[in-house]
Structures are given as C-alpha cells and as structure tokens.
Design a protein around this motif. Structure first.
Motif, PDB file in Angstrom:
ATOM      1  N   UNK A 187      94.193  96.933-123.954  1.00 13.34           N
ATOM      2  CA  UNK A 187      93.550  95.699-124.371  1.00 13.34           C
ATOM      3  C   UNK A 187      92.138  95.582-123.804  1.00 13.34           C
ATOM      4  N   UNK A 188      91.296  94.789-124.485  1.00 16.73           N
ATOM      5  CA  UNK A 188      89.989  94.452-123.947  1.00 16.73           C
ATOM      6  C   UNK A 188      88.846  94.987-124.780  1.00 16.73           C
ATOM      7  N   UNK A 189      87.629  94.692-124.322  1.00 17.79           N
ATOM      8  CA  UNK A 189      86.401  95.106-124.990  1.00 17.79           C
ATOM      9  C   UNK A 189      85.987  96.478-124.484  1.00 17.79           C
ATOM     10  N   UNK A 190      85.598  97.331-125.400  1.00 16.64           N
ATOM     11  CA  UNK A 190      85.278  98.703-125.029  1.00 16.64           C
ATOM     12  C   UNK A 190      83.939  99.119-125.635  1.00 16.64           C
ATOM     13  N   UNK A 191      83.338 100.111-125.019  1.00 12.11           N
ATOM     14  CA  UNK A 191      82.110 100.689-125.555  1.00 12.11           C
ATOM     15  C   UNK A 191      82.460 101.834-126.487  1.00 12.11           C
ATOM     16  N   UNK A 192      81.840 101.831-127.672  1.00 16.24           N
ATOM     17  CA  UNK A 192      81.935 102.966-128.579  1.00 16.24           C
ATOM     18  C   UNK A 192      80.748 103.876-128.279  1.00 16.24           C
ATOM     19  N   UNK A 193      81.054 105.128-127.980  1.00 18.76           N
ATOM     20  CA  UNK A 193      80.016 106.080-127.587  1.00 18.76           C
ATOM     21  C   UNK A 193      80.075 107.273-128.527  1.00 18.76           C
ATOM     22  N   UNK A 194      78.959 107.575-129.176  1.00 14.53           N
ATOM     23  CA  UNK A 194      78.834 108.786-129.974  1.00 14.53           C
ATOM     24  C   UNK A 194      77.895 109.715-129.218  1.00 14.53           C
ATOM     25  N   UNK A 195      78.381 110.918-128.984  1.00 15.78           N
ATOM     26  CA  UNK A 195      77.655 111.825-128.086  1.00 15.78           C
ATOM     27  C   UNK A 195      77.441 113.169-128.756  1.00 15.78           C
ATOM     28  N   UNK A 196      76.250 113.732-128.572  1.00 16.00           N
ATOM     29  CA  UNK A 196      75.930 115.088-128.989  1.00 16.00           C
ATOM     30  C   UNK A 196      76.341 115.998-127.843  1.00 16.00           C
ATOM     31  N   UNK A 197      77.301 116.873-128.077  1.00 14.59           N
ATOM     32  CA  UNK A 197      77.886 117.639-126.974  1.00 14.59           C
ATOM     33  C   UNK A 197      76.931 118.644-126.357  1.00 14.59           C
ATOM     34  N   UNK A 198      76.207 119.397-127.153  1.00 12.12           N
ATOM     35  CA  UNK A 198      75.321 120.408-126.582  1.00 12.12           C
ATOM     36  C   UNK A 198      74.356 120.886-127.644  1.00 12.12           C
ATOM     37  N   UNK A 199      73.088 120.725-127.364  1.00 12.25           N
ATOM     38  CA  UNK A 199      72.054 121.245-128.255  1.00 12.25           C
ATOM     39  C   UNK A 199      70.830 121.554-127.418  1.00 12.25           C
ATOM     40  N   UNK A 200      70.718 122.810-126.989  1.00 13.34           N
ATOM     41  CA  UNK A 200      69.560 123.201-126.202  1.00 13.34           C
ATOM     42  C   UNK A 200      69.430 122.387-124.930  1.00 13.34           C
ATOM     43  N   UNK A 201      68.196 122.036-124.590  1.00 16.32           N
ATOM     44  CA  UNK A 201      67.958 121.270-123.370  1.00 16.32           C
ATOM     45  C   UNK A 201      68.342 119.819-123.535  1.00 16.32           C
ATOM     46  N   UNK A 202      68.683 119.394-124.775  1.00 14.27           N
ATOM     47  CA  UNK A 202      69.064 118.000-125.020  1.00 14.27           C
ATOM     48  C   UNK A 202      70.581 117.840-124.995  1.00 14.27           C
ATOM     49  N   UNK A 203      71.255 118.518-124.090  1.00 15.98           N
ATOM     50  CA  UNK A 203      72.713 118.503-124.045  1.00 15.98           C
ATOM     51  C   UNK A 203      73.250 117.113-123.726  1.00 15.98           C
ATOM     52  N   UNK A 204      74.428 116.818-124.312  1.00 17.75           N
ATOM     53  CA  UNK A 204      75.197 115.597-124.054  1.00 17.75           C
ATOM     54  C   UNK A 204      74.328 114.342-124.083  1.00 17.75           C
ATOM     55  N   UNK A 205      73.644 114.160-125.201  1.00 18.33           N
ATOM     56  CA  UNK A 205      72.884 112.927-125.394  1.00 18.33           C
ATOM     57  C   UNK A 205      73.779 111.849-125.989  1.00 18.33           C
ATOM     58  N   UNK A 206      73.620 110.601-125.505  1.00 20.88           N
ATOM     59  CA  UNK A 206      74.341 109.479-126.089  1.00 20.88           C
ATOM     60  C   UNK A 206      73.498 108.892-127.218  1.00 20.88           C
ATOM     61  N   UNK A 207      74.006 109.039-128.430  1.00 19.91           N
ATOM     62  CA  UNK A 207      73.269 108.586-129.596  1.00 19.91           C
ATOM     63  C   UNK A 207      73.683 107.183-130.009  1.00 19.91           C
ATOM     64  N   UNK A 208      74.795 106.692-129.477  1.00 21.89           N
ATOM     65  CA  UNK A 208      75.276 105.333-129.766  1.00 21.89           C
ATOM     66  C   UNK A 208      76.104 104.908-128.568  1.00 21.89           C
ATOM     67  N   UNK A 209      75.849 103.719-128.057  1.00 23.54           N
ATOM     68  CA  UNK A 209      76.588 103.229-126.884  1.00 23.54           C
ATOM     69  C   UNK A 209      76.535 101.709-126.913  1.00 23.54           C
ATOM     70  N   UNK A 210      77.562 101.096-127.493  1.00 22.11           N
ATOM     71  CA  UNK A 210      77.574  99.640-127.630  1.00 22.11           C
ATOM     72  C   UNK A 210      78.961  99.083-127.360  1.00 22.11           C
ATOM     73  N   UNK A 211      78.994  97.936-126.662  1.00 18.63           N
ATOM     74  CA  UNK A 211      80.252  97.240-126.368  1.00 18.63           C
ATOM     75  C   UNK A 211      80.645  96.402-127.586  1.00 18.63           C
ATOM     76  N   UNK A 212      81.267  97.043-128.589  1.00 19.75           N
ATOM     77  CA  UNK A 212      81.576  96.334-129.826  1.00 19.75           C
ATOM     78  C   UNK A 212      83.033  96.479-130.244  1.00 19.75           C
ATOM     79  N   UNK A 213      83.783  97.352-129.586  1.00 22.29           N
ATOM     80  CA  UNK A 213      85.156  97.622-130.016  1.00 22.29           C
ATOM     81  C   UNK A 213      86.122  96.834-129.139  1.00 22.29           C
TER      82      UNK A 213
END
Length: 743
Positions: A268-294
C-alpha cells in the motif's frame, strides 16, 4: 619596379597559398613578389593596403621580396600593392592590386537550445564567415552522441543533425579542419514524456490508484524508446519490469511506446515510478522518469462489487465453500460481513480485519498507553503500525487472533495510528486508521517565593533580593497531574537539583536543595510528561541573591538623531520636526523626536582610564573598558557555559574580580537589557554601534549577556554590536563586557 605575386596563410584552420581575390582567416597573411632589378643602396620595398603604407618594410633577397604585417589587419576586403622607395624618399610606380578578403569564422547562436534525448534533431548554427568546406560539429560528453556533416547554407548559417544520449547540458565544439573555433551548449531532456498504467480496477490507461494484488500493465510514452531494449521500470527501486515486453503502435514511427507488466503489486501507499536506461556508454543508468504518481490503496467503503470478494477469495481463500459463505453472512441477507463492512451499509458490522484496543480512551500528552488488537482475521499474519512518523513498526499476532500490547506516547492535540494488515506473503491486505484525542499537559505558575533567614525573612517579590540561598517556591497548576507526570523547577533554563517538586492537587512547592550563588536568577516551572514532553514554561520569577540588588535603571535614549525620522509614504529619513514625520506618527512618537530625553552620557571613574572602566550617567551602571591587548583585550572571545572551564566567561570573570578592576570585586556579566542600553542605534551598520570614544577597542561582534534562552538551556542571549539586534546563540565563543551595579 616591385610586383605582388602571391599570398600565404599560416593559420591552422585554413593554411596554404592564397590566390589573388581569395578569402582567408589569417589577419596577418604573408605576401611575396619580385623586382625588375636589384635594389640600389638606400632603396626599399614598401607594401600598401589601399593607400596606407604597412609596416615593416618588405624583406628583400636579390630579386625576391617577402612581407608579413606587424599588426593584425581588420576583417574585410584589402587591396595590396608594392612599390620601390628610393633613398631620396621618392616612391616608384606601384604594382597591380593583389586583393584578399579577411574573414574569421565566428559562432553567434545555435537553435534550438533544448533537444529531446535519443531523437535526431537539426541544429542551426548562425555565425559569420562560415567557409564552404572543412566545418564539423563534435559532441564532447558521450561517445554515443553523434552529429552529421554540416549542410552549409551560405556564409552565415549551417545545419547539423545531432543525436544525444546523456541528459542535461551537453557541450559541442565547432571545428574547422580539426581546429576548435567555437563552443555551444544544448540542454538534453528526457525522451520519456509520460507513464500511464491500467489494472482490473482502473478505467483503461491513466494514473488512477490500483488495488493490492492486481497485475498492472505500464505504458511508457516517448520517442526512440526501444533501442536495444535497455529500459527498466521500477516502483520505488523495488519491483521492476524490463522493456520491451510489447511494442505499441508502429515502431517505425520513432518507437513512441512500450508496455511492461508487474504481475502482483500489493504494498500500500504512494510510490515513485522510475524509468531507467540501464547502460549506454558513459550515460549508464540514467533516470529518464521519476515521479511520485503511482498509488496502491485499500478497498474503499464505496466498493461493493463481487470483484472485491473474488479477489479476497483468490488470494487468501477467505470464502471458499458454502459453509464458509454462510458463516460470513450471519444475517442471511445475501451479503457477507466483509461486503457490508467494505460498503459501509451496516453500521453494526465490526471491522472483519480486527478489533483495535487502547488502555486509555483519553490519554494526556506524553502519557504512555498500551495498544493491542483482538479478533484478528486469520488471513492476516502480522500488523504493522505507523504512529504518524512514517516509520512502520511490527506488532506480531499471537495465539487466539490477538496481539501483544505495545506502548506509545503522543504529543500535540491528537495521535494518529495507521494499522496495515499483511498476509502470509508479507503483502498488505487492508488498512485502518485510528485517532486518539489527547488531554493537554497541565501548566504551572510560580506565585510566591519565601525566605526563612533571620536577617531578611518573608516574601521575596518578583525582581526582589534576598540573603536566603535556599528559598522556598510555591505555585499552582492548571489541572491535577496524571500518572507519571512531574513538576520541575528551572533556573536560568537549567533544572534545579535532583528532586521533584512536591505536588498536592493543583498546588506545588519546593525548597531549593542546593544553595544559589550570588547574583541574579530567573526561575521557571514546567510540567514533564513520562516520555519527556514538557508543557509551556511559566512566566519568569526573578530573584537576586546577595546584599546588592541589580539596579533598576532608566532606559537611555537610543542614539537616533533629530534628523533621522520616517515620513509617510517614503523610506527616506527626514528631519524629525518636519511635517512629513509628524504626519506619519504624531509629535514625540519617533526616537529622533525624543533625542533630548535621557541622552546617552558617560563619565570616567576616579583616575581610571576609559580602557579600565566607564560609568553610564543615565543607568548608573559601571562598565568594564576594553584594552588593546592582554587579558581584557577587546578582540578576546569566550564560551558562556558558566562552569569555570578554561576560556569561559566565568573563568574570565573570576580573573577580573581577582585583579579588583577599578577597585571592585563584584563585576558580573550584564543582563540582556543592561547590555542593550549601551547600543547607539544612531551608528550605521556594520558598527560597532556604540560610542567608541567612551568604549574604545570595541569590535562589531556578538557580545554575551547573562540572560538564558528559556526554551533551551544550550542557548544564551547576546547583543550584536554590528547591528544592535538581540539574538540567542549556542554558548560558543563571543566577546564579553562586564558590568557592576553602583550602590
């Protein structure tokens, strides 16, 4: 006769030979030519730009000459010629014109300045003198960032298509034949534009709350989302599904959407939805979406669908047989107790999850009470409590469907408890919230203080003096104490002794167990709850212990002059006798209008210098002077703990009294009011805001007083001699100025 044959550029960007009529970015191009005959003695070759002779003269070797301008030439068209100048200064015939245009490429702007990640975007670079070849744009941060070859659109613009992978401000270099000639910056934003979801209880894709235990399909929308399938979706960094499990729409149209499913979302409760790019060159594990909406919510009272019971049956087997259904529907109305409780249609039906119990229905603030549950539904295997601080605490279920009691106290006007029931798998199956109304703590007052000495017995007035070092205090309470509550007496925000105050109903009394030191003391009374919560402090009751009472002094004028008054509608200071000032406040209302009343006035003490002591003629107080160096130097600083430690104000006070400064041994720290009485508010910031003629060696700094900050014993009041403000601070290092009361 001299002739101009050719030019040469030595810039790293556009090097090489220059033909007549060509363009170069070299502001000091080299020119060369020939002579029709060798020069005679005293002759020289002069190069002209138009009609302007250039320096230095050309270098001549036989029939060849060379020339490089000593100073940079302006950008634009230039017409060069050469001539021989004789020893007599006469100029020979000038050669035909050799024309060059000097144009240095330069960047002015780039558009757009913001692009979407992983989305090829045309960038337009505007500038001057862009050449037709040799230009390139190079991303500087990530090896996976790319830019195409420029499309030249004349000398003032070229276009490049760039694709960036790393979020944030990304620099690019503009290069000409491999040499950097400029730098620009673009902001890269996320290529995930939205996240929506659906579950059996929602109306299609959106951002509605879901119910515990449901399978949830998430839809991620954006551009270029499926490159290599590298995305992962998280809920609070715990649950995860990796994309793509399903493409949506035509993937050739910039790969706009993908879907993934979490099969069992229960917590139960409010959660953050996080969409993450796992690995791409030096830009590894970037958070492309991070919002407390779920949000996962328990079943609400307005839900009476059989789908709820179906969910309970599937997940926990609450209703599985005809007998179980009959037992769950004792009133035989075709609806189980669970249905009726969820729907709120039958107020006689108790919560089927469990019975909440508390040892006191109306506890006081800070009182520790017992909390437990009984008749807990067998499908719930544990209960987690949140006492309003966001921290979950396990309360285990024991034999018979009850829990062991836990103790808790609350502050404020009410306590809130959230109970989360969890099944055998640790996932939430229901949520309850309870509110406990709290009785406020009683408050106390100090009403009378008595002395029992033979020399000066009887009542000690508030602000009075006594020779009794262990006086008796009495007072009242707003209400009787409850179990565990105590009354404590504080002196200067420090608790008195090790003894509790004696309480009888709504009255209290105490005779101080430890003798007081000579000096001014301020007392407060407070009620303490069992958990350490305390009530509002009482009003202060001041007692001076010793043969000399602190002076009750006049308040001197603030130091504001007759020319520093405010007027209506303007912050500009004006003469205090003017119509504007009087219109704002009336006559004799502002400080500057009262400048002739109790003006600040000081005098020396006997033969002592101002660096030793000074008397305030208005208040009657005698002030310590500050020396330029040594023990009493004005720049020295001290702590203010009052325990005699090295470097503390108390140790300094003892040292000064041991020296009998100005013939006296009763020097002390001033109260806040006393210390503020020597502030001259007519002095501008940053001060020192004091009469430095009478108080030399004063610095603009915080000066300690003896007045405690009653809310916390860790702090003491001080006066800021930069601004004249009074503030409390931790008992750390600040200057001090001692005072004594004159009899």
């Amino acid at each position: 006769m001299a002739a101009v044959i050719s030019g040469t550029s030595d810039t790293p960007t556009l090097p090489g030979s220059l033909a007549n009529g060509s363009t170069t970015d070299d502001t000091t191009p080299s020119l060369s030519g020939t002579l029709s005959a060798e020069l005679a003695a005293g002759q020289k070759v002069q190069v002209f730009d138009g009609d302007t002779p250039l320096q230095p003269p050309a270098t001549v070797t036989g029939l060849q000459w060379q020339f490089t301008p000593a100073a940079a030439l302006a950008q634009g068209a230039h017409k060069f010629s050469a001539a021989v100048i004789g020893a007599d200064g006469r100029t020979g015939s000038r050669s035909p014109v050799f024309a060059l245009t000097i144009a240095v490429p330069g960047l002015q702007s780039v558009t757009p300045t913001e692009v979407v990640r992983a989305t090829p975007t045309v960038l337009t670079f505007t500038g001057t003198a862009w050449p037709s070849a040799g230009l390139s744009v190079v991303p500087m941060t990530d090896e996976f960032d790319t830019c195409t070859a420029p499309s030249i659109q004349g000398t003032t613009r070229f276009d490049v298509t760039c694709d960036f992978q790393k979020l944030g401000d990304q620099p690019v270099e503009i290069r000409l034949n491999g040499q950097t000639i400029g730098q620009a910056q673009v902001k890269v934003t996320s290529n995930v534009s939205d996240v929506t979801w659906r579950s059996p209880s929602t109306n299609g894709f959106g951002q509605e709350a879901v119910r515990p235990g449901e399978a949830v399909t998430f839809r991620v929308t954006g551009t270029q989302l499926l490159r290599g399938g590298r995305f992962t979706l998280f809920l609070d960094d715990i649950s995860a599904c990796t994309a793509p499990t399903r493409e949506v729409g035509d993937p050739t149209q910039t790969e706009r959407q993908f879907e993934c499913t979490l099969s069992d979302v229960t917590r139960l409760g409010l959660k953050a939805v996080i969409v993450q790019d796992n690995a791409l060159g030096s830009a590894a594990t970037q958070r492309l979406w991070d919002q407390q909406v779920f949000q996962v919510t328990p079943f609400a009272g307005d839900l009476n669908s059989n789908a709820i019971l179906d969910w309970w049956e599937r997940r926990y087997g609450l209703i599985g047989s005809g007998e179980a259904i009959a037992a769950a529907d004792p009133d035989r109305d075709g609806r189980t107790n669970l249905q009726e409780w969820l729907a709120g249609t039958d107020p006689t039906v108790a919560n089927p999850l469990g019975q909440f119990n508390v040892s006191s229905a109306t506890p006081s603030v800070g009182e520790r009470i017992s909390i437990w549950f009984s008749n807990v539904w067998e499908g719930a295997k544990s209960i987690w409590l949140d006492f309003g601080n966001g921290v979950s605490q396990l309360i285990a279920i024991i034999t018979g469907g009850s829990t062991a009691p836990v103790e808790q106290s609350f502050s404020g006007s009410a306590g809130t408890i959230s109970a989360e029931y969890r099944g055998a798998d640790g996932q939430a199956v229901g949520l309850q919230t309870f509110r406990i109304e709290l009785l406020p703590l009683p408050t106390g007052q100090i009403e009378k203080v008595y002395s029992d000495t033979l020399t000066k017995p009887g009542l000690i007035a508030n602000g009075g003096s006594t020779d009794d070092t262990t006086p008796t205090f009495t007072g009242s309470l707003s209400a009787s104490l409850t179990s565990g509550q105590k009354v404590k007496l504080y002196r200067n925000a420090r608790e008195i002794g090790l003894y509790d105050v004696f309480v009888n109903g709504t009255t209290w009394s105490i005779t101080l167990p430890t003798p007081l030191e000579p000096g001014l003391h301020r007392f407060f009374v407070v009620v303490i709850a069992p958990d350490g919560t305390y009530s509002r402090f009482s009003a202060a009751y001041s007692v001076y212990v010793g043969s000399t009472q602190v002076s009750t002094f006049k308040i001197p004028h603030s130091g504001i002059s007759v020319s520093r008054c405010f007027q209506a509608g303007d912050n500009t200071l004006v003469a205090c006798g003017g119509l504007g000032a009087i219109a704002l406040s009336g006559a004799n209302k502002q400080d500057g209008m009262l400048a002739d009343i109790d003006q600040m006035s000081y005098s020396t003490v006997g033969s002592y210098s101002k660096e030793e002591c000074v008397k305030d003629n208005v208040t009657g107080l005698m002030w310590e002077g500050k020396a330029a160096s040594g023990l009493r130097a004005g720049v020295n600083t001290y702590t203010n703990f009052g325990d005699g430690r090295v470097g503390d104000a108390s140790a300094y006070l003892a040292a000064v009294n041991a020296q009998s400064l100005c013939g006296f041994t009763d020097w002390r720290l001033p109260t806040l009011d006393e210390l503020q009485s020597i502030v001259d508010y007519g002095k501008p910031f940053p001060g020192p805001v004091i009469n430095t003629v009478w108080f030399p060696n004063t610095i603009g700094a915080y000066y300690w007083s003896s007045s405690p900050y009653v809310v916390s014993e860790s702090y003491v009041w001080y006066v800021d001699f930069e601004s004249g403000n009074t503030v409390y601070d931790y008992r750390d290092y600040h200057p001090i100025r001692l005072v004594r009361s004159v009899q």
